[in-house]
Design an enzyme around this catalytic site. Structure first.
Site, short mmCIF file in Angstrom:
data_model
loop_
_atom_site.label_atom_id
_atom_site.label_comp_id
_atom_site.label_asym_id
_atom_site.label_seq_id
_atom_site.Cartn_x
_atom_site.Cartn_y
_atom_site.Cartn_z
N HIS A 74 0.85 -1.20 0.00
CA HIS A 74 0.00 0.00 0.00
C HIS A 74 0.88 1.24 0.00
CE1 HIS A 74 -3.88 -1.97 1.71
NE2 HIS A 74 -3.21 -2.81 0.94
N TYR A 203 -8.70 5.20 8.07
CA TYR A 203 -8.75 5.55 9.49
C TYR A 203 -9.78 6.66 9.65
CZ TYR A 203 -4.39 3.02 10.44
OH TYR A 203 -3.44 2.04 10.59
N PRO A 295 -2.90 -0.47 18.95
CA PRO A 295 -2.67 -0.89 17.56
C PRO A 295 -2.89 0.18 16.50
CG PRO A 295 -4.66 -1.91 18.46
CD PRO A 295 -4.03 -1.18 19.57
N LYS A 299 2.34 -0.71 15.04
CA LYS A 299 3.78 -0.73 15.32
C LYS A 299 4.27 -1.98 16.07
CE LYS A 299 5.24 2.89 13.41
NZ LYS A 299 4.87 2.32 12.12
N TYR A 387 4.67 6.08 9.96
CA TYR A 387 3.80 4.95 9.62
C TYR A 387 4.54 3.88 8.81
CZ TYR A 387 -0.62 2.61 8.69
OH TYR A 387 -1.62 1.67 8.64
C1 LIG Z 1 -5.77 -6.58 17.08
C2 LIG Z 1 -4.31 -6.33 16.96
C3 LIG Z 1 -3.85 -5.71 15.81
C4 LIG Z 1 -2.47 -5.47 15.68
N1 LIG Z 1 -2.04 -4.87 14.52
C5 LIG Z 1 -0.72 -4.66 14.36
C6 LIG Z 1 -0.20 -4.18 13.10
O1 LIG Z 1 -0.95 -3.93 12.15
N2 LIG Z 1 1.14 -4.02 12.99
C7 LIG Z 1 1.99 -4.32 14.03
O2 LIG Z 1 3.20 -4.14 13.88
N3 LIG Z 1 1.53 -4.84 15.20
C8 LIG Z 1 0.22 -5.03 15.39
N4 LIG Z 1 -0.23 -5.61 16.55
C9 LIG Z 1 0.72 -5.98 17.60
C10 LIG Z 1 1.43 -7.32 17.34
O3 LIG Z 1 0.48 -8.33 17.13
C11 LIG Z 1 2.34 -7.67 18.54
O4 LIG Z 1 3.05 -6.52 18.91
C12 LIG Z 1 3.31 -8.80 18.22
O5 LIG Z 1 2.63 -10.04 18.20
C13 LIG Z 1 4.44 -8.87 19.24
O6 LIG Z 1 5.26 -9.98 18.98
P1 LIG Z 1 6.07 -10.71 20.14
O7 LIG Z 1 6.82 -11.80 19.49
O8 LIG Z 1 6.78 -9.69 20.93
O9 LIG Z 1 4.94 -11.27 21.12
P2 LIG Z 1 3.79 -12.32 20.87
O10 LIG Z 1 3.31 -12.27 19.47
O11 LIG Z 1 2.80 -12.10 21.96
O12 LIG Z 1 4.50 -13.73 21.08
C14 LIG Z 1 4.85 -14.21 22.35
C15 LIG Z 1 4.86 -15.73 22.32
O13 LIG Z 1 5.31 -16.20 23.59
C16 LIG Z 1 4.49 -17.27 24.03
N5 LIG Z 1 4.55 -17.32 25.50
C17 LIG Z 1 3.95 -16.49 26.39
N6 LIG Z 1 4.25 -16.86 27.64
C18 LIG Z 1 5.07 -17.93 27.55
C19 LIG Z 1 5.71 -18.74 28.51
N7 LIG Z 1 5.56 -18.52 29.81
N8 LIG Z 1 6.48 -19.77 28.07
C20 LIG Z 1 6.64 -19.99 26.74
N9 LIG Z 1 6.04 -19.25 25.79
C21 LIG Z 1 5.28 -18.22 26.18
C22 LIG Z 1 3.12 -16.90 23.49
O14 LIG Z 1 2.29 -18.05 23.38
C23 LIG Z 1 3.46 -16.30 22.14
O15 LIG Z 1 3.47 -17.26 21.10
C24 LIG Z 1 -1.58 -5.87 16.72
C25 LIG Z 1 -2.06 -6.50 17.85
C26 LIG Z 1 -3.40 -6.73 18.00
C27 LIG Z 1 -3.90 -7.43 19.24
#
Ligand SMILES: Cc1cc2nc3c(=O)[nH]c(=O)nc-3n(C[C@H](O)[C@H](O)[C@H](O)COP(=O)(O)OP(=O)(O)OC[C@H]3O[C@@H](n4cnc5c(N)ncnc54)[C@H](O)[C@@H]3O)c2cc1C
Length: 394
Positions: A74, A203, A295, A299, A387
């Protein structure tokens, strides 16, 4: 049973998986521990907007092919208010940079397949993960896997276990500083089987509340409306959601929302949170384990990827050149970008949502900010460069 690896990674989200891939490319072994099953993490619907830097990194490590084929690039977004749409030409304002819409669960599938292809261990369904000897140079992870008590000895531990994980709490409270903000609203998010209603994300600021039209694929659309975070999703029938979307998105030129069956709906709360520092001795936090953004700025996933890119580089310098400076600077390096994203996400959220206590003055301030953002090239450029994502060196 005892095992050993150089980097023990807790969590197979975008942060943990990307870190294991980057380390593997430098010949550094790691083991990922995940407490859910593979199917569960490969089907959780979350993010969709990838910054240019995230896309470039995925391409660089050989994971760009399916994203390029199935994702959509996009070059702009629309800000809609007072029934009018205003395009922010992202690419024109940022020397050709763009965002790619490619769902997070597809990113996860690509990461897992690539990591397993490398022969890298990912242990799914682990239970009761605990960080031990955290203050020593030989920390370890204790956990249960397939009913067996295990101990994984490591040189370093990466806490990539998201906001509700255990790693952040392993840092002694006395040295943790948490910064947070909660918002008096949430998002009701839906997945709808329908063709896209627009070529770019919309948006919307409306007196009934914020609305966002996003997409996941040519026949699956993601949409959100601002709602009470305490509300029960059972209070929202499908026709009510569609009607609310139509009210908030209505334009003076009769723009039409294309509708179809809603196949998933849920309510999520919104918050901002940062922990400082993001490291303690040999434990390094990355992604949502260290920070959360609402969200609105898209980011979270992108920050998670930026964190582990720094961490992988710092670990590589440690193993290849015996350098510790990048590891020592990890938190400071990451926090600069983290706070930029925190500000941008808070700013977008504040500009586009209705607050419970906002009065006529506040609403006029929001309208003025929107008007300025879509009318001034300088203001639009500021939105656009945040963005699409600032360069990695930020
Ligand atoms: C509705 C929504 C829309 C979003 N839109 C965007 C977007 O458009 N762009 C963007 O950049 N971000 C977006 N985000 C945010 C993004 O989804 C998260 O920031 C991202 O998933 C973070 O990644 P992470 O690997 O840090 O954590 P997570 O994805 O939360 O991964 C953590 C992993 O650790 C595991 N875990 C947890 N506790 C334990 C434990 N004790 N032992 C072992 N494993 C464990 C979990 O099961 C999980 O698989 C959005 C979030 C939501 C909810």
């Amino acid at each position: 049973m005892n095992m050993r690896t150089r980097v023990g990674i807790i969590g197979a989200g975008p942060a943990g998986l990307m870190l294991s891939l980057l380390l593997s490319m430098e010949g550094i072994d790691s083991i990922v521990l995940e407490n859910r099953d593979r199917e569960g993490i490969e089907s959780t619907i979350r993010a969709g907007v990838l910054e240019q830097g995230t896309v470039d990194l995925m391409t660089e490590i050989g994971l760009g092919e399916r994203m390029k084929r199935e994702g959509s690039v996009h070059h702009g977004i629309e800000l809609r208010f007072d029934g009018e749409g205003h395009r922010i030409p992202l690419s024109e304002l940022t020397n050709g940079r763009a965002i790619t819409v490619y769902p997070q669960h597809e990113v996860i599938k690509d990461f897992i397949a690539a990591r397993l292809n490398q022969g890298g261990p990912i242990l799914f369904n682990v239970e009761d993960v605990q960080v031990s000897n955290i203050s020593s140079s030989q920390p370890s992870l204790r956990f249960v896997h397939e009913h067996e008590q295990m101990e994984l000895q490591c040189d370093f531990i990466a806490g990539c276990d998201g906001f509700h994980g255990i790693s952040r709490a392993s840092i002694p409270e006395a040295i943790q500083h948490g910064f947070s903000r909660s918002y008096p609203f949430g998002w009701l998010g839906i997945l709808m089987q329908a063709p896209p209603s627009a070529e770019e994300l919309i948006y919307t600021y409306h007196e009934r509340g914020f609305a966002l039209v996003s997409t996941r694929s040519p026949d699956l659309q993601r949409m959100y409306i601002q709602c009470d975070p305490q509300d029960d999703i059972a209070n929202w029938s499908d026709p009510m959601i569609v009607e609310e979307l139509q009210l908030r998105l209505a334009t003076t030129n009769n723009w039409q929302l294309l509708v179809g069956p809603i196949i998933q709906k849920s309510i999520l709360a919104m918050r901002s949170f940062v922990i400082e520092p993001m490291q303690y001795v040999r434990l390094f936090l990355a992604g949502d384990a260290a920070h959360i953004v609402p969200p609105t700025g898209a980011k979270g996933l992108n920050l998670a990827v930026a964190d582990v890119r720094h961490l992988a580089r710092a670990l590589t310098m440690f193993y290849k050149q015996n350098r510790t400076d990048l590891l020592e600077a990890y938190s400071t390096t990451c926090l600069r970008r983290v706070w930029r994203a925190e500000h941008f996400s808070w700013w977008m959220t504040s500009m586009l949502h209705r607050f419970l206590d906002d009065d006529a003055f506040q609403q006029r301030m929001q309208r003025s900010q929107l008007d300025y953002t879509v009318s001034s090239r300088a203001a639009a450029t500021s939105l656009a460069e945040n963005y699409v994502g600032l360069p990695f060196t930020w």
